[in-house]
Design an enzyme around this catalytic site. Structure first.
Site, PDB file in Angstrom:
ATOM      1  N   HIS A  98       0.731  -1.419   0.054  1.00 32.02           N
ATOM      2  CA  HIS A  98       0.020  -0.255  -0.143  1.00 32.02           C
ATOM      3  C   HIS A  98       0.353   0.870  -0.403  1.00 32.02           C
ATOM      4  CE1 HIS A  98      -1.534  -3.151   1.988  1.00 32.02           C
ATOM      5  NE2 HIS A  98      -3.343  -3.308   0.997  1.00 32.02           N
ATOM      6  N   HIS A 118      -5.879   0.699  -2.553  1.00 33.44           N
ATOM      7  CA  HIS A 118      -6.663   0.564  -4.337  1.00 33.44           C
ATOM      8  C   HIS A 118      -6.102   1.867  -4.532  1.00 33.44           C
ATOM      9  CE1 HIS A 118      -8.914   2.065  -0.578  1.00 33.44           C
ATOM     10  NE2 HIS A 118      -9.633   2.969  -1.639  1.00 33.44           N
ATOM     11  N   GLY A 152     -11.410  -0.939  -7.705  1.00 37.91           N
ATOM     12  CA  GLY A 152     -11.682  -0.127  -8.058  1.00 37.91           C
ATOM     13  C   GLY A 152     -11.534   0.050 -10.144  1.00 37.91           C
ATOM     14  N   SER A 173     -14.696  -7.045  -8.694  1.00 36.26           N
ATOM     15  CA  SER A 173     -16.353  -6.910  -8.588  1.00 36.26           C
ATOM     16  C   SER A 173     -16.252  -6.645  -9.925  1.00 36.26           C
ATOM     17  CB  SER A 173     -16.603  -6.181  -7.498  1.00 36.26           C
ATOM     18  OG  SER A 173     -15.741  -4.458  -7.895  1.00 36.26           O
TER      19      SER A 173
END
Length: 201
Positions: A98, A118, A152, A173
């Site tokens: 990260h 992310h 995302g 997703s």
């Protein structure tokens, strides 16, 4: 991938359908134990997903039992060198990071690649500010191992990500929650191939 045992058959079926279009399928059952992860991994293999295309999250024991293609360690997980000493030749070891510091530490420890995110807003991490493209660009410039972008990501983001130095993308997703996971993964793959071709020429 997350879900209860009743969902494993469906998850394995989706994995079998999309694997021709991806390099790896990351198997992650964060709230479950090794037995469930092992069962899901074996279900995927039984349906035709090649072992070398499966990356197991965190559970080195499951990775060793199944001889999958990669093990994905958290930034605060087991030491990379110790894990690599157990793996068969050709098995890749990645680390989820990260920050630049974590990415450099993973590289120095011998990781084959890092998974960074992310990058964009994602409902997988509600209320958590995305780390953005600038940090991805900095990390990609300052480490020599591949940096895989996560978080995302939609197909439209791929040109920006690859231009920033990402070597690849990881999607959850956008594929697994799509009405048609196969159609979704093909859209990602078409854009990735188009951008990679443009950058190499």
């Amino acid at each position: 991938m997350e879900g209860d045992s009743d969902a494993y058959a469906h998850t394995a079926q989706v994995a079998a359908a999309i694997h021709p279009y991806v390099h790896y399928i990351h198997v992650r059952l964060k709230q479950k134990g090794a037995l469930e992860l092992l069962a899901l991994t074996r279900s995927m293999v039984n349906l035709g997903v090649p072992l070398q295309k499966i990356a197991v999250n965190d559970r080195v024991d499951v990775a060793l039992l199944t001889s999958v293609g990669a093990i994905q360690l958290p930034a605060n997980g087991l030491p990379v060198a110790a894990v690599k000493s157990l793996l068969s030749e050709g098995t890749r070891c990645g680390v989820s990071v990260h920050s630049l510091e974590e990415a450099q530490a993973a590289e120095w420890a011998g990781a084959h690649y890092v998974l960074y995110g992310h990058v964009y807003e994602t409902h997988c991490k509600p209320g958590v500010t995305p780390r953005g493209i600038a940090q991805l660009k900095r990390i990609s410039r300052l480490v020599s191992i591949p940096v895989i972008a996560l978080g995302g990501i939609q197909p439209r983001h791929i040109p920006e990500l690859y231009t920033a130095g990402a070597s690849g993308i990881a999607v959850r997703s956008g594929i697994w929650e799509a009405e048609s996971p196969v159609a979704a993964v093909m859209a990602y793959r078409r854009m990735a191939d188009r951008v990679a071709h443009r950058l190499h020429w």
